[in-house]
Motif scaffolding. Structure first.
Motif, PDB file in Angstrom:
ATOM      1  N   ARG A 122      27.697  12.729  22.055  1.00 12.38           N
ATOM      2  CA  ARG A 122      28.906  12.060  22.540  1.00 12.38           C
ATOM      3  C   ARG A 122      28.590  11.206  23.761  1.00 12.38           C
ATOM      4  NH1 ARG A 122      33.406  14.327  20.190  1.00 12.38           N
ATOM      5  NH2 ARG A 122      33.115  16.384  19.205  1.00 12.38           N
ATOM      6  N   PRO A 123      29.429  10.213  24.057  1.00 14.43           N
ATOM      7  CA  PRO A 123      29.283   9.478  25.313  1.00 14.43           C
ATOM      8  C   PRO A 123      29.320  10.436  26.495  1.00 14.43           C
ATOM      9  CG  PRO A 123      30.825   8.355  23.860  1.00 14.43           C
ATOM     10  CD  PRO A 123      30.516   9.680  23.217  1.00 14.43           C
ATOM     11  N   LYS A 124      28.462  10.197  27.499  1.00 11.13           N
ATOM     12  CA  LYS A 124      28.393  11.109  28.636  1.00 11.13           C
ATOM     13  C   LYS A 124      27.765  10.390  29.824  1.00 11.13           C
ATOM     14  CE  LYS A 124      23.839  13.173  27.703  1.00 11.13           C
ATOM     15  NZ  LYS A 124      23.091  14.447  27.505  1.00 11.13           N
ATOM     16  N   VAL A 125      27.648  11.119  30.927  1.00  7.69           N
ATOM     17  CA  VAL A 125      26.926  10.648  32.103  1.00  7.69           C
ATOM     18  C   VAL A 125      25.541  11.283  32.068  1.00  7.69           C
ATOM     19  CG1 VAL A 125      26.852  10.564  34.612  1.00  7.69           C
ATOM     20  CG2 VAL A 125      29.060  10.401  33.431  1.00  7.69           C
ATOM     21  N   TRP A 126      24.509  10.434  32.038  1.00  8.82           N
ATOM     22  CA  TRP A 126      23.125  10.890  31.972  1.00  8.82           C
ATOM     23  C   TRP A 126      22.488  10.888  33.363  1.00  8.82           C
ATOM     24  CZ3 TRP A 126      19.997  11.242  27.261  1.00  8.82           C
ATOM     25  CH2 TRP A 126      20.715  11.011  26.093  1.00  8.82           C
ATOM     26  N   SER A 127      21.535  11.778  33.582  1.00  3.37           N
ATOM     27  CA  SER A 127      20.673  11.654  34.756  1.00  3.37           C
ATOM     28  C   SER A 127      19.659  10.555  34.482  1.00  3.37           C
ATOM     29  CB  SER A 127      19.952  12.973  35.043  1.00  3.37           C
ATOM     30  OG  SER A 127      18.971  13.226  34.048  1.00  3.37           O
ATOM     31  N   ALA A 128      19.224   9.885  35.520  1.00  4.28           N
ATOM     32  CA  ALA A 128      18.253   8.807  35.336  1.00  4.28           C
ATOM     33  C   ALA A 128      16.967   9.330  34.706  1.00  4.28           C
ATOM     34  CB  ALA A 128      17.963   8.131  36.672  1.00  4.28           C
ATOM     35  N   LYS A 129      16.566  10.546  35.044  1.00  2.00           N
ATOM     36  CA  LYS A 129      15.325  11.116  34.510  1.00  2.00           C
ATOM     37  C   LYS A 129      15.373  11.228  32.997  1.00  2.00           C
ATOM     38  CE  LYS A 129      14.466  15.567  34.833  1.00  2.00           C
ATOM     39  NZ  LYS A 129      14.009  16.009  33.475  1.00  2.00           N
ATOM     40  N   ASP A 130      16.499  11.655  32.468  1.00  4.45           N
ATOM     41  CA  ASP A 130      16.624  11.833  31.015  1.00  4.45           C
ATOM     42  C   ASP A 130      16.984  10.539  30.294  1.00  4.45           C
ATOM     43  OD1 ASP A 130      16.125  14.578  31.242  1.00  4.45           O
ATOM     44  OD2 ASP A 130      18.246  15.004  31.606  1.00  4.45           O
ATOM     45  N   ALA A 131      17.564   9.590  31.015  1.00  4.42           N
ATOM     46  CA  ALA A 131      18.130   8.410  30.368  1.00  4.42           C
ATOM     47  C   ALA A 131      17.113   7.342  30.011  1.00  4.42           C
ATOM     48  CB  ALA A 131      19.209   7.801  31.261  1.00  4.42           C
ATOM     49  N   VAL A 132      16.084   7.185  30.858  1.00  2.00           N
ATOM     50  CA  VAL A 132      15.294   5.953  30.751  1.00  2.00           C
ATOM     51  C   VAL A 132      14.231   5.979  29.656  1.00  2.00           C
ATOM     52  CG1 VAL A 132      15.722   5.197  33.100  1.00  2.00           C
ATOM     53  CG2 VAL A 132      13.797   6.710  32.649  1.00  2.00           C
ATOM     54  N   ASN A 133      13.521   7.115  29.503  1.00  8.80           N
ATOM     55  CA  ASN A 133      12.432   7.116  28.521  1.00  8.80           C
ATOM     56  C   ASN A 133      12.093   8.546  28.131  1.00  8.80           C
ATOM     57  OD1 ASN A 133      10.263   6.564  26.878  1.00  8.80           O
ATOM     58  ND2 ASN A 133       8.972   5.660  28.460  1.00  8.80           N
ATOM     59  N   LEU A 134      12.438   8.928  26.916  1.00  5.27           N
ATOM     60  CA  LEU A 134      12.159  10.279  26.440  1.00  5.27           C
ATOM     61  C   LEU A 134      10.676  10.482  26.118  1.00  5.27           C
ATOM     62  CD1 LEU A 134      15.213  10.777  24.062  1.00  5.27           C
ATOM     63  CD2 LEU A 134      14.940  11.654  26.393  1.00  5.27           C
ATOM     64  N   TRP A 135       9.927   9.408  25.976  1.00 14.46           N
ATOM     65  CA  TRP A 135       8.527   9.516  25.581  1.00 14.46           C
ATOM     66  C   TRP A 135       7.547   9.496  26.745  1.00 14.46           C
ATOM     67  CZ3 TRP A 135       8.028   5.584  20.906  1.00 14.46           C
ATOM     68  CH2 TRP A 135       8.757   6.089  19.823  1.00 14.46           C
ATOM     69  N   GLY A 136       7.958   8.941  27.880  1.00 12.38           N
ATOM     70  CA  GLY A 136       6.975   8.777  28.942  1.00 12.38           C
ATOM     71  C   GLY A 136       7.598   8.359  30.253  1.00 12.38           C
TER      72      GLY A 136
END
Length: 294
Positions: A271-285
């Motif tokens: 669902r739409p949500k508020v993400w932390s920057a750590k989790d939001a930008v790049n799940l791979w690296g």
């Protein structure tokens, strides 16, 4: 409220339109369909105009064009905007195959053009270049992010897709996860534009084509958390950031309120949500390199 169907094209000013036109043709794989009133029109391989270039003192995104519902005439939209204190102008035959647009400016000063009916796709020749499906989205810096959100939600009918903490918002006008993004910053102007590719294999061959054409990736490949799209970024010859992406989240049923399930989602449902920057930008690296937000 105005009903937006899709982002059609972005208009750019440039002191060297020929250099940018060559880049969009030879590297990105767009095809020049016309030159009218000093403007170069470039279309995707599917025949849809997605980039306009005209002369200006500096390289900048001047306007975004959106297709609106044909049920409401542009003159009615002009009256509605006037009732909300927004000045607009009806323009006849502004572009080839578009009979009229309603032009005004958004909160950030970017031009907005609305038109009722999509022009028929032009016949464009095949190209060995990257050949994206479409112009997917554009991201902008804004001084007051909540003012920008209010404008796009209340005037243009966009929906909030996700937030990255309190400084980066993603908005959608159709099923695609985002169409316009806004980043809170003390400056204004475009941060990046993005073209959608077919799949991961298409993105891989696009990276090879960029390299052969003399363009190095500045970030990626990676997978964003917000939107979950696989991404790469590079800069065009005039310094603008260009994203190539695939596998962007979609919400095909607004009533359900969550994105179409995908194997890589970590929330179920997503669902739409508020993400932390750590989790939001790049799940791979890693996150963005220095200068990416400049």
């Amino acid at each position: 409220m105005i009903r937006i169907n899709r982002l059609a094209f972005a208009a750019f000013a440039s002191p060297d339109t020929e250099q940018l036109a060559d880049y969009y043709a030879q590297v990105i794989g767009l095809s020049e369909t016309s030159r009218a009133r000093g403007t170069i029109h470039l279309a995707s391989p599917l025949g849809e105009t997605c980039v306009l270039l005209s002369h200006g003192d500096a390289t900048a995104c001047q306007a975004l064009a959106f297709e609106t519902s044909a049920e409401t005439p542009l003159c009615d939209l002009a009256k509605w905007l006037d009732g909300h204190g927004i000045a607009s102008e009806l323009r006849s035959d502004p572009h080839p195959d578009i009979a009229a647009v309603l032009a005004f400016r958004d909160y950030n000063g970017t031009g907005i053009e609305l038109f009722n009916a999509a022009p028929p796709p032009a016949l464009v020749p095949p190209t060995p270049a990257i050949s994206p499906l479409k112009l997917g989205h554009a991201a902008f810096y804004v001084n007051e992010i909540h003012e920008a959100v209010n404008f796009y939600r209340n005037i243009l009918g966009f929906r909030i897709a996700d937030w990255m903490e309190d400084f980066f918002v993603f908005l959608r006008c159709g099923p695609d996860h985002h169409t316009c993004n806004f980043i809170a910053a003390p400056r204004q102007g475009m941060h990046h534009m993005a073209f959608e590719l077919r799949d991961w294999a298409h993105l891989q061959t696009a990276c090879d084509w960029l390299s052969r054409s003399g363009y190095k990736l500045t970030w990626g490949p990676g997978r964003h958390g917000i939107g979950h799209n696989i991404f790469t970024y590079h800069r065009n010859p005039q310094g603008q950031i260009v994203e190539l992406f695939t596998e962007l989240d979609t919400m095909s049923n607004e009533e359900l309120g969550y994105y179409d399930p995908r194997p890589w989602h970590r929330d179920r449902p997503q669902r739409p949500k508020v993400w932390s920057a750590k989790d939001a930008v790049n799940l791979w690296g890693d996150g963005p390199p220095p200068g990416h937000r400049d």
